[in-house]
Design a protein around this motif. Structure first.
Motif, PDB file in Angstrom:
ATOM      1  N   VAL A  78       1.232  -1.399  -0.100  1.00 44.80           N
ATOM      2  CA  VAL A  78      -0.168   0.241   0.140  1.00 44.80           C
ATOM      3  C   VAL A  78       0.947   1.081   0.223  1.00 44.80           C
ATOM      4  CG1 VAL A  78      -1.585   1.100   1.998  1.00 44.80           C
ATOM      5  CG2 VAL A  78      -1.956  -1.194   0.896  1.00 44.80           C
ATOM      6  N   ILE A  79       2.226   1.085   0.879  1.00 43.95           N
ATOM      7  CA  ILE A  79       2.926   2.641   0.851  1.00 43.95           C
ATOM      8  C   ILE A  79       3.540   2.401  -0.343  1.00 43.95           C
ATOM      9  CG2 ILE A  79       4.837   3.208   2.240  1.00 43.95           C
ATOM     10  CD1 ILE A  79       4.105   2.018   4.712  1.00 43.95           C
ATOM     11  N   GLY A 125       2.219   1.747  -2.982  1.00 39.64           N
ATOM     12  CA  GLY A 125       1.374   2.130  -4.181  1.00 39.64           C
ATOM     13  C   GLY A 125       0.685   4.261  -4.323  1.00 39.64           C
ATOM     14  N   ASN A 126       0.760   3.976  -2.702  1.00 33.72           N
ATOM     15  CA  ASN A 126       0.369   5.582  -2.824  1.00 33.72           C
ATOM     16  C   ASN A 126       1.656   6.453  -2.665  1.00 33.72           C
ATOM     17  OD1 ASN A 126      -1.852   4.777  -1.950  1.00 33.72           O
ATOM     18  ND2 ASN A 126      -1.230   4.848   0.334  1.00 33.72           N
ATOM     19  N   LEU A 154       2.140   6.810  -6.826  1.00 28.21           N
ATOM     20  CA  LEU A 154       1.074   7.773  -7.507  1.00 28.21           C
ATOM     21  C   LEU A 154       1.514   9.125  -6.993  1.00 28.21           C
ATOM     22  CD1 LEU A 154      -2.094   7.810  -8.380  1.00 28.21           C
ATOM     23  CD2 LEU A 154      -2.814   8.060  -6.209  1.00 28.21           C
ATOM     24  N   VAL A 155       2.088   9.442  -5.891  1.00 27.53           N
ATOM     25  CA  VAL A 155       2.620  10.651  -5.483  1.00 27.53           C
ATOM     26  C   VAL A 155       3.793  11.458  -6.670  1.00 27.53           C
ATOM     27  CG1 VAL A 155       3.156  12.769  -3.845  1.00 27.53           C
ATOM     28  CG2 VAL A 155       1.752  11.210  -3.231  1.00 27.53           C
ATOM     29  N   LEU A 180      -1.458  12.898  -7.046  1.00 26.36           N
ATOM     30  CA  LEU A 180      -2.683  13.956  -7.525  1.00 26.36           C
ATOM     31  C   LEU A 180      -1.691  14.946  -7.242  1.00 26.36           C
ATOM     32  CD1 LEU A 180      -2.065  11.990  -3.700  1.00 26.36           C
ATOM     33  CD2 LEU A 180      -4.224  12.271  -5.528  1.00 26.36           C
TER      34      LEU A 180
END
Length: 382
Positions: free
Chosen positions: A179-180, A182-183, A186-187, A192
């Motif tokens: 999860v970390i 992937g986030n 993404l950033v 974002l």
């Protein structure tokens, strides 16, 4: 210095025999002998229990009693020393039986027999105490064996608990790390909003850390699977040279960044072998990563394959700092770093490589010398 005092019980009721024995021992100057004998009708076994004699000289021909019977009864007592039988010439045929029943020696009362008795006693005492010491050591070893087996069982239980704990923790880490990552991805890719170069650099550093943690988690899971016997091989025809070429390409950028040189000597007659391709790939990657890590800038890494009679062999050599001779046996141990210089990594690459080789029923070893680099070898059966 006080003389040694040796207590001797002479089980004989013939005064002449007793006197001869007393006189013989009185001539020994460096040792004192306390010689006693029972009275007729006295309970000899009780006397032996109470007084603890260093030696018992037992006559075969006792009044109303066979000396062999007394010898057998004595064997049930906790004796402090050996029993030596004496007998007249007519009874010498019983010597072998006396020895079988536990006598340490047998002396025939011929003329002058008493002169050699001190030597017989000395030798019998030495033999008796040697046997007792051996028995004591055997009991001690048996007790230690039981103790070690109990400790080993406990260690195995603790090791299973440890492996289970490590596997559970690694599993718990895997999902949040995914999860970390992937986030952050993404950033970093602007999902974002815009990202400045400074922010991008920080995010790339974070991804590198997450990737390193992910490798640690995967290594811990591999170790746990191997230790629990849950790692299975999915064998298929494998070309080891092809695995080497494909994975060298993956490391091409790292090798160029360190200005390292790769020398290849891949045999042209290499057959396909039956192996787990993923595990064989992991094996090569772990050994190559180790060579890259410990080879300095502008150093050389040599990769060679050899077609042997019943197996294939791969050599991965580096020009790094090398290993001391006392470190060679530890280099494949888990969680042990044998070099003084701290390098990034889990410390599990070589132990996992060894376990993969063993699962394939192959061999793995290392040759090294301080200041002259290391050569790692492994074989896999055809």
């Amino acid at each position: 210095m006080e003389k040694q005092v040796i207590k001797i019980l002479v089980v004989d009721f013939v005064p002449a025999n007793i006197n001869k024995i007393k006189n013989a021992f009185s001539k020994i100057l460096d040792t004192s002998y306390d010689i006693s004998w029972p009275k007729i009708g006295e309970n000899i076994l009780k006397k032996v229990e109470e007084e603890k004699f260093d030696v018992i000289i037992l006559s075969y021909d006792l009044p109303d009693l066979n000396g062999l019977e007394m010898l057998v009864d004595l064997q049930y007592k906790e004796l402090s020393g050996p029993v030596i039988m004496t007998a007249g010439v007519r009874d010498k045929e019983f010597a072998s039986q006396a020895m079988r029943e536990g006598a340490y020696d047998y002396v025939i009362r011929e003329k002058g027999f008493e002169e050699g008795l001190p030597v017989v006693v000395y030798n019998a005492m030495a033999a008796f105490h040697a046997v007792k010491e051996r028995e004591r050591l055997q009991k001690e070893i048996a007790a230690k064996k039981v103790e070690l087996e109990a400790a080993n069982t406990k260690l195995q239980q603790l090791d299973k608990l440890k492996s289970g704990f490590v596997a559970n923790v690694a599993h718990e880490f895997r999902t949040p790390l995914t999860v970390i990552k992937g986030n952050i991805d993404l950033v970093s890719k602007g999902g974002l909003g815009g990202v400045t170069p400074a922010q991008k650099e920080m995010l790339d550093g974070a991804i590198n850390i997450v990737n390193r943690l992910a490798r640690l988690v995967n290594d811990l899971l591999d170790i746990s699977k191997i230790e629990s016997g849950k790692m299975e091989l999915r064998k298929e025809p494998v070309e080891i040279n092809k695995i080497i070429e494909e994975n060298l390409a993956i490391f091409d950028k790292i090798i160029k960044d360190k200005k390292q040189k790769i020398l290849k000597g891949l045999a042209g007659n290499m057959p396909k072998i039956s192996a787990d391709k993923d595990k064989a790939t992991q094996l090569f990657i772990n050994l190559l990563s180790n060579a890259i890590k410990y080879t300095p800038e502008s150093g050389t890494i040599t990769i060679r394959t050899v077609n042997l009679e019943t197996e294939i062999m791969v050599e991965i050599a580096d020009t790094g700092e090398g290993l001391s001779q006392d470190s060679l046996d530890k280099v494949f141990d888990k969680f042990i770093r044998v070099t003084a210089e701290k390098k990034e990594g889990t410390g599990l690459g070589l132990p996992i490589a060894k376990d993969i080789v063993i699962l394939h029923k192959g061999r793995i070893w290392v040759k090294s010398e301080l200041g002259k680099g290391s050569q790692f070898y492994f074989t896999l059966p055809k």
